[in-house]
Design an enzyme around this catalytic site. Structure first.
Site, PDB file in Angstrom:
ATOM      1  N   HIS A 103       0.835  -1.199   0.000  1.00  0.00           N
ATOM      2  CA  HIS A 103       0.000   0.000   0.000  1.00  0.00           C
ATOM      3  C   HIS A 103       0.871   1.252   0.000  1.00  0.00           C
ATOM      4  O   HIS A 103       1.313   1.709   1.047  1.00  0.00           O
ATOM      5  CB  HIS A 103      -0.920  -0.023   1.221  1.00  0.00           C
ATOM      6  N   HIS A 106      -2.632   6.951  -0.952  1.00  0.00           N
ATOM      7  CA  HIS A 106      -3.632   7.542  -0.064  1.00  0.00           C
ATOM      8  C   HIS A 106      -3.163   7.995   1.315  1.00  0.00           C
ATOM      9  O   HIS A 106      -3.887   7.837   2.302  1.00  0.00           O
ATOM     10  CB  HIS A 106      -4.800   6.561   0.113  1.00  0.00           C
ATOM     11  N   TYR A 108      -0.882   6.768   3.287  1.00  0.00           N
ATOM     12  CA  TYR A 108      -0.317   5.776   4.196  1.00  0.00           C
ATOM     13  C   TYR A 108       1.201   6.035   4.315  1.00  0.00           C
ATOM     14  O   TYR A 108       1.753   6.881   3.627  1.00  0.00           O
ATOM     15  CB  TYR A 108      -0.585   4.352   3.672  1.00  0.00           C
TER      16      TYR A 108
HETATM   17  C1  LIG Z   1     -15.120   1.923   2.909  1.00  0.00           C
HETATM   18  C2  LIG Z   1     -13.904   2.233   2.099  1.00  0.00           C
HETATM   19  C3  LIG Z   1     -12.657   1.948   2.615  1.00  0.00           C
HETATM   20  C4  LIG Z   1     -11.520   2.219   1.870  1.00  0.00           C
HETATM   21  N1  LIG Z   1     -10.302   1.939   2.391  1.00  0.00           N
HETATM   22  C5  LIG Z   1      -9.201   2.167   1.657  1.00  0.00           C
HETATM   23  C6  LIG Z   1      -7.921   1.861   2.162  1.00  0.00           C
HETATM   24  O1  LIG Z   1      -7.768   1.371   3.276  1.00  0.00           O
HETATM   25  N2  LIG Z   1      -6.859   2.115   1.374  1.00  0.00           N
HETATM   26  C7  LIG Z   1      -6.996   2.652   0.115  1.00  0.00           C
HETATM   27  O2  LIG Z   1      -6.010   2.866  -0.588  1.00  0.00           O
HETATM   28  N3  LIG Z   1      -8.196   2.952  -0.382  1.00  0.00           N
HETATM   29  C8  LIG Z   1      -9.281   2.724   0.345  1.00  0.00           C
HETATM   30  N4  LIG Z   1     -10.501   3.051  -0.163  1.00  0.00           N
HETATM   31  C9  LIG Z   1     -10.561   3.636  -1.506  1.00  0.00           C
HETATM   32  C10 LIG Z   1     -10.835   2.566  -2.524  1.00  0.00           C
HETATM   33  O3  LIG Z   1      -9.847   1.562  -2.506  1.00  0.00           O
HETATM   34  C11 LIG Z   1     -10.905   3.152  -3.940  1.00  0.00           C
HETATM   35  O4  LIG Z   1      -9.648   3.624  -4.349  1.00  0.00           O
HETATM   36  C12 LIG Z   1     -11.873   4.303  -3.993  1.00  0.00           C
HETATM   37  O5  LIG Z   1     -13.102   3.923  -3.406  1.00  0.00           O
HETATM   38  C13 LIG Z   1     -12.076   4.762  -5.431  1.00  0.00           C
HETATM   39  O6  LIG Z   1     -12.547   3.732  -6.235  1.00  0.00           O
HETATM   40  P1  LIG Z   1     -14.130   3.623  -6.560  1.00  0.00           P
HETATM   41  O7  LIG Z   1     -14.485   4.888  -7.289  1.00  0.00           O
HETATM   42  O8  LIG Z   1     -14.239   2.379  -7.427  1.00  0.00           O
HETATM   43  O9  LIG Z   1     -14.838   3.497  -5.259  1.00  0.00           O
HETATM   44  C14 LIG Z   1     -11.641   2.794   0.568  1.00  0.00           C
HETATM   45  C15 LIG Z   1     -12.903   3.072   0.055  1.00  0.00           C
HETATM   46  C16 LIG Z   1     -14.024   2.800   0.803  1.00  0.00           C
HETATM   47  C17 LIG Z   1     -15.378   3.121   0.215  1.00  0.00           C
END
Ligand SMILES: Cc1cc2nc3c(=O)[nH]c(=O)nc-3n(C[C@H](O)[C@H](O)[C@H](O)COP(=O)(O)O)c2cc1C
Length: 292
Positions: A103, A106, A108
């Site tokens: 990871h 975002h 981290y």
């Molecule tokens: C409940 C939730 C938890 C998430 N946790 C993480 C995370 O721990 N690490 C991360 O990089 N992205 C996390 N994300 C972001 C998603 O991995 C993804 O990049 C983001 O939702 C955009 O993609 P989407 O438009 O398909 O939702 C999270 C998203 C949601 C909704």
């Protein structure tokens, strides 16, 4: 999408290694990284400050959340953190996962080293692009040596600035990383679209992942704001080899089947995205048969 927090997922520094696994048809990988600088001390044993590339706290706290100012890692502590990642990768393989996703996105810990808005170090892990990426590449190398390059992926979000983890030149950062990753022949690079930048949802973007897609020699996965149609278009136009879905998968446990049938999707509920309940918002969305 399943989040696992377990006793095995603690670093030597006592900080939890956050692991997020993504169900996939053939390959089940576990994503792990350390959510550090923007953490609250209550997650750390003895109330220790979370570690980071910096000791600067977040300047504009998120509403309703208070973060403990981070502690800048000493240069001599960094090899231990790299080793924590190696051990976590070994544990993941022993636990039966096919691979791991590092990871590096975002906000981290790895992201906090790469981004110049956070990293204000003066040692060999700060300053130049090469120095800021050193930590992430040392982790990649350690894990590749431990479990093999075919079992390793990485998630990066050079354009995204969650938790004030932004960079002044995301494209240079993304390109430097993918070119460096080419040397390790890892299984894939998973990159988050620039449109996921905070407050940019309605902005027309000149930035794109395409330079990184072209420079990376192996499987390139794109994520962020995709639906069925946009995902299919991205593959047709060769903008990526794979598309990752977050929110739609969370709300639709059978998303691949729904996509195949072009069936209606459950709406996701933002209110339950980050609940502490193990079921609500995670495993209580209905399957297709249940909604018929
Ligand atoms: C409940 C939730 C938890 C998430 N946790 C993480 C995370 O721990 N690490 C991360 O990089 N992205 C996390 N994300 C972001 C998603 O991995 C993804 O990049 C983001 O939702 C955009 O993609 P989407 O438009 O398909 O939702 C999270 C998203 C949601 C909704």
């Amino acid at each position: 999408m399943l989040q696992v927090f377990g006793p095995k997922s603690k670093s030597k520094h006592g900080n939890p290694l956050w692991m997020l696994s993504m169900p996939k048809e053939a390959f089940f990988s576990v994503k792990f990284g350390m959510l550090e600088g923007c953490q609250i001390a209550v997650f750390s044993p003895d109330g220790q400050a979370p570690v980071s590339s910096t000791d600067k706290p977040i300047s504009s706290p998120v509403e309703g959340m208070e973060f403990t100012p981070p502690r800048r890692l000493r240069t001599d502590e960094i090899p231990e953190i790299v080793d924590d990642f190696r051990i976590a990768a070994r544990n993941a393989i022993e636990a039966g996962f096919d691979g791991v996703e590092i990871h590096g996105a975002h906000g981290y810990l790895i992201d906090q080293f790469m981004k110049d808005q956070v990293n204000d170090r003066t040692d060999q892990y700060g300053g130049s692009l090469e120095n800021r990426c050193r930590f992430s590449l040392e982790i990649v190398e350690a894990i590749v040596n431990e479990i093999g390059s075919d079992k390793v992926g990485i998630r990066l979000s050079p354009h995204v600035n969650y938790m004030e983890s932004g960079d002044s030149d995301p494209e240079a950062l993304g390109l430097y990383m993918v070119k460096s990753l080419n040397k390790y022949s890892i299984a894939y690079c998973h990159m988050v679209e620039p449109r996921m930048k905070i407050g940019a949802e309605n902005t027309k973007f000149s930035e794109s992942l395409q330079p990184m897609r072209k420079a990376f020699n192996n499987t390139f996965m794109v994520a962020g704001g995709y639906d069925r149609e946009e995902g299919n278009k991205a593959i047709e136009e060769n903008r990526g080899d794979l598309v990752a879905y977050g929110r739609l998968f969370l709300a639709n446990p059978d998303l691949p089947r729904r996509f195949e049938l072009d069936a209606p999707l459950n709406d996701y509920n933002r209110e339950t995205f980050y609940t502490h309940d193990p079921v609500v918002g995670y495993t209580d969305y209905p399957f297709l048969e249940d909604t018929a």
